[in-house]
Design a protein around this motif. Structure first.
Motif, mmCIF file in Angstrom:
data_model
loop_
_atom_site.group_PDB
_atom_site.id
_atom_site.type_symbol
_atom_site.label_atom_id
_atom_site.label_comp_id
_atom_site.label_asym_id
_atom_site.label_seq_id
_atom_site.Cartn_x
_atom_site.Cartn_y
_atom_site.Cartn_z
ATOM 1 N N SER A 76 14.772 -21.219 2.143
ATOM 2 C CA SER A 76 13.895 -21.145 3.381
ATOM 3 C C SER A 76 13.490 -22.319 4.269
ATOM 4 O O SER A 76 13.427 -22.322 5.281
ATOM 5 N N VAL A 77 13.037 -23.235 3.455
ATOM 6 C CA VAL A 77 12.643 -24.492 4.111
ATOM 7 C C VAL A 77 13.562 -25.030 4.860
ATOM 8 O O VAL A 77 13.633 -25.735 5.944
ATOM 9 N N TYR A 89 8.480 -11.768 0.418
ATOM 10 C CA TYR A 89 8.967 -13.157 1.010
ATOM 11 C C TYR A 89 10.173 -13.490 1.239
ATOM 12 O O TYR A 89 10.559 -13.746 2.652
ATOM 13 N N ARG A 90 10.999 -13.191 0.462
ATOM 14 C CA ARG A 90 12.484 -13.422 0.705
ATOM 15 C C ARG A 90 13.008 -12.347 1.690
ATOM 16 O O ARG A 90 13.958 -12.841 2.513
ATOM 17 N N ALA A 91 12.447 -11.242 1.858
ATOM 18 C CA ALA A 91 12.889 -10.409 2.871
ATOM 19 C C ALA A 91 12.096 -10.479 4.258
ATOM 20 O O ALA A 91 12.408 -9.829 5.313
ATOM 21 N N PHE A 125 13.427 -1.431 0.153
ATOM 22 C CA PHE A 125 13.044 -1.978 -1.347
ATOM 23 C C PHE A 125 13.518 -0.926 -2.253
ATOM 24 O O PHE A 125 13.419 -1.143 -3.500
ATOM 25 N N GLY A 126 13.881 0.394 -1.996
ATOM 26 C CA GLY A 126 14.263 1.486 -2.533
ATOM 27 C C GLY A 126 13.482 1.836 -3.930
ATOM 28 O O GLY A 126 12.180 2.083 -3.507
ATOM 29 N N LYS A 127 13.772 1.582 -5.058
ATOM 30 C CA LYS A 127 13.167 1.838 -6.204
ATOM 31 C C LYS A 127 11.650 1.111 -6.398
ATOM 32 O O LYS A 127 10.931 1.610 -6.779
ATOM 33 N N HIS A 167 5.510 -0.190 -5.103
ATOM 34 C CA HIS A 167 4.789 -1.498 -4.975
ATOM 35 C C HIS A 167 4.840 -2.392 -3.807
ATOM 36 O O HIS A 167 3.838 -2.992 -3.515
ATOM 37 N N ALA A 168 6.290 -2.493 -3.523
ATOM 38 C CA ALA A 168 6.463 -3.296 -2.101
ATOM 39 C C ALA A 168 5.428 -2.886 -1.139
ATOM 40 O O ALA A 168 4.905 -3.761 -0.569
ATOM 41 N N TRP A 169 5.173 -1.610 -0.858
ATOM 42 C CA TRP A 169 4.555 -1.200 0.073
ATOM 43 C C TRP A 169 2.963 -1.534 -0.083
ATOM 44 O O TRP A 169 2.242 -1.924 0.731
ATOM 45 N N ALA A 170 2.595 -1.239 -1.286
ATOM 46 C CA ALA A 170 1.088 -1.596 -1.783
ATOM 47 C C ALA A 170 0.786 -2.797 -1.565
ATOM 48 O O ALA A 170 -0.234 -3.295 -0.878
ATOM 49 N N ILE A 171 1.671 -3.930 -1.860
ATOM 50 C CA ILE A 171 1.434 -5.414 -1.824
ATOM 51 C C ILE A 171 1.541 -5.771 -0.146
ATOM 52 O O ILE A 171 0.678 -6.347 0.166
#
Length: 601
Positions: free
Chosen positions: A7-8, A304-306, A379-381, A385-389
């Motif tokens: 990314s950098v 972050y990667r997304a 994020f599928g499955k 967690h992805a949404w919570a974070i």
DNA sequence: GCAAGGTC
């Protein structure tokens, strides 16, 4: 131009070149662009290129007495998994006129820069080499850094290599020693590990568990009363613990009529949290979202990667001046919290500010707006967690720009001659940042308005029996705070040290609590007894301080390494002298466990 | 098969 991560590298191409062309070299993303009229290429590594390892013949555990590893240092070798990066580097470096080492601006970055320079020098002896350091991956910081290139700081790199060497040597010596001590009682593939971070972590958890087990509860007695003041009935109590019921009852009997001595109703601001760093993200997710620290960092990495949040491994709690907070708020207008973000934009805001800056990364903040359904789709499955974070990061960010909550702290004290009774309460006057950050919302228990001099009449007085309680089980959140306090691990690795203990069967995590196993307790207890220096929480900080002297005082690793090894050889000898006791203590647990397992099958 | 530190 070599960065620590992809990314950098991409950001460098974007900010220096404007436009760029992406090409994969041996599978490694490389960004080509023009800079100052010349052709430039930026590529991102994946952290370290090299690692330490012992020579092959030293890696036969049963053949080599572990203490022999104190004699020969491990060697710096290329990592197998970095082969594509090594190849890409060499093919680009071959024809380079200038090399810019654009690794993170921290000690690890300095070490990785050194590793990179080593690799490049193998194929190109003429290229000019520069080190560039930027504190944020923004247009301004990156351009400024490339206009003022500096040189590698060899001392910082040396410090890192010394740490790598010492950690591997100590880890290998004691891990092999422990494992070989109880070889016959271990399952296939099982081993007992020691590490200068993992073991003190176990020590803290076990120490707490032993405190709990050894705790002797004691009875005590308190006085509670229902007190009438004017038209109000108020629950009041004495802030005194009586040893016996008799004493308490003697005092309680005298409580009849009194007078209000103090009536305080004081406004109090509750400040919103500081900008978010890794450890606080992990602690808060563990406490409030029920997601453990390892999972949290994994999910944050994905986000972050997304492109949804900024780099998740940071110790910084101050927004850099180059970060446009207004722009972030405008972006967030497209989330479920859009109205809130717009309100902040309209009414103005001032960010909170912590007290640390790691010099390499900003605090964690949202970089892209997303709705719940978008996150679930992406994020599928892992969507839950992805949404919570993600939602937590957004709310935390908004909270840091929000006004404080305003409460009224209330306290009534009544004088009954022999004793004072008191009641405390709280009323919310303005929710402030709690609107977006309800985890910190404090409950209301308002007291009525009374005045000093009012008559207080005890309507009902009772003596209540209580018991002192053992300290609570260690929570993951508390453990992370302790690790930070003692300097055990870094932002990026703290959760690893917890989970190494879980993997080794020393500890379990249950609903945010750390529960040591019998094996963990036996190992820690033995170490506390025979070689406490290996397990006390202060070991790591002492070692870190010694290592820092390489950077600060110009101490040579040539002198320091033998010194540290000599110290730990003493602990090794102490442990070896008690090997039989150690074996018995560990085997009692290991064999007991196997019988238990057999019993189940 | 050891560690801790980067990174995906």
């Amino acid at each position: 131009m070599v960065a620590e991560k992809r990314s950098v590298a991409q950001a460098i191409a974007k900010y220096l070149g404007g436009t760029y062309r992406l090409q994969k070299i041996y599978g490694v993303a490389t960004y080509y662009f023009r800079y100052n009229g010349r052709e430039a290429a930026a590529l991102g590594l994946s952290g370290h290129l090299m690692d330490f390892d012992f020579a092959a013949r030293q890696n036969i555990w049963t053949w080599l007495p572990p203490e022999e590893l104190f004699q020969t240092p491990p060697l710096l070798v290329a990592r197998g998994e970095t082969l594509p990066y090594l190849k890409a580097l060499r093919s680009l470096a071959y024809k380079a006129e200038e090399v810019y080492l654009a690794l993170d601006a921290d000690v690890e970055g300095e070490a990785i820069a050194y590793e990179t320079a080593l690799v490049i020098r193998l194929v190109n002896r003429r290229a000019k080499m520069y080190r560039v350091r930027f504190n944020a991956v923004t247009y301004k910081d990156i351009r400024a850094a490339f206009q003022k290139p500096t040189r590698l700081d060899l001392k910082q790199a040396e410090k890192v290599f010394t740490r790598m060497q010492i950690d591997l040597t100590l880890g290998a010596v004691f891990t092999r020693f422990l494992t070989l001590t109880v070889k016959n009682s271990l399952q296939k593939g099982q081993f007992l590990s020691y590490g200068p971070c993992q073991t003190p972590v176990l020590g803290m958890v076990v120490a707490r568990e032993l405190e709990r087990r050894n705790f002797k509860p004691e009875k005590y007695y308190v006085i509670k009363a229902l007190v009438e003041i004017g038209d109000n009935k108020i629950e009041m109590s004495a802030d005194i613990r009586f040893k016996t019921r008799k004493e308490a009852e003697a005092v309680a009997a005298a409580i009849r009529q009194g007078v209000v001595k103090a009536a305080v109703y004081k406004p109090h601001h509750v400040q919103p949290p500081d900008p978010l760093d890794t450890v606080e993200l992990e602690r808060r997710a563990s406490r409030w979202l029920g997601i453990n620290s390892k999972k949290t960092l994994d999910v944050a990495e994905e986000l972050y990667r997304a492109g949804y949040i900024s780099y998740p491994r940071t110790e910084t709690t101050i927004y850099p001046p180059t970060l446009d907070l207004r722009e972030v708020l405008q972006e967030l207008a497209a989330t479920e919290h859009g109205d809130y973000a717009e309100e902040l934009l309209r009414r103005g805001f001032r960010p909170t500010r912590g007290d640390s800056d790691d010099g390499a990364h900003p605090p964690i903040y949202p970089t892209k707006a997303a709705t719940k359904s978008e996150i679930y789709r992406t994020f599928g499955k892992a969507g839950y967690h992805a949404w919570a974070i993600y939602d937590f990061v957004v709310r935390h960010f908004l909270a840091t720009l929000s006004p404080p909550a305003l409460v009224e702290k209330q306290k009534i004290v009544a004088d009954f001659g022999k004793i004072h009774l008191e009641a405390v309460g709280q009323k919310t006057l303005d929710e402030g940042y709690w609107r977006i950050y309800s985890w910190e919302r404090q409950s209301e228990k308002p007291l009525p308005r009374v005045e000093v001099g009012d008559v207080a009449r005890a309507v009902k007085v009772e003596v209540v029996e209580r018991e002192t309680e053992p300290p609570p089980q260690m929570t993951e959140s508390e453990l992370l705070a302790l690790m930070r306090k003692h300097g055990i691990g870094t932002d990026a690795t703290m959760q690893d040290h917890i989970y190494t203990n879980v993997k080794r069967g020393y500890m379990k995590m249950q609903r945010g609590k750390c529960i040591p196993t019998e094996l963990g307790i036996a190992l820690a207890t033995a170490l506390f007894k025979y070689a406490p220096e290996l397990i006390e929480p202060t070991v790591r900080a002492r070692m870190e301080k010694a290592l820092q002297s390489i950077v600060k005082d110009g101490i040579s690793p040539k002198n320091l390494v033998p010194e540290i090894k000599a110290e730990f050889e003493k602990y090794y000898q102490a442990l070896k002298e008690r090997r039989e006791e150690l074996r018995r203590a560990l085997e009692a647990v290991l064999n007991g466990k196997q019988e238990e397992r057999r019993g189940h099958s």
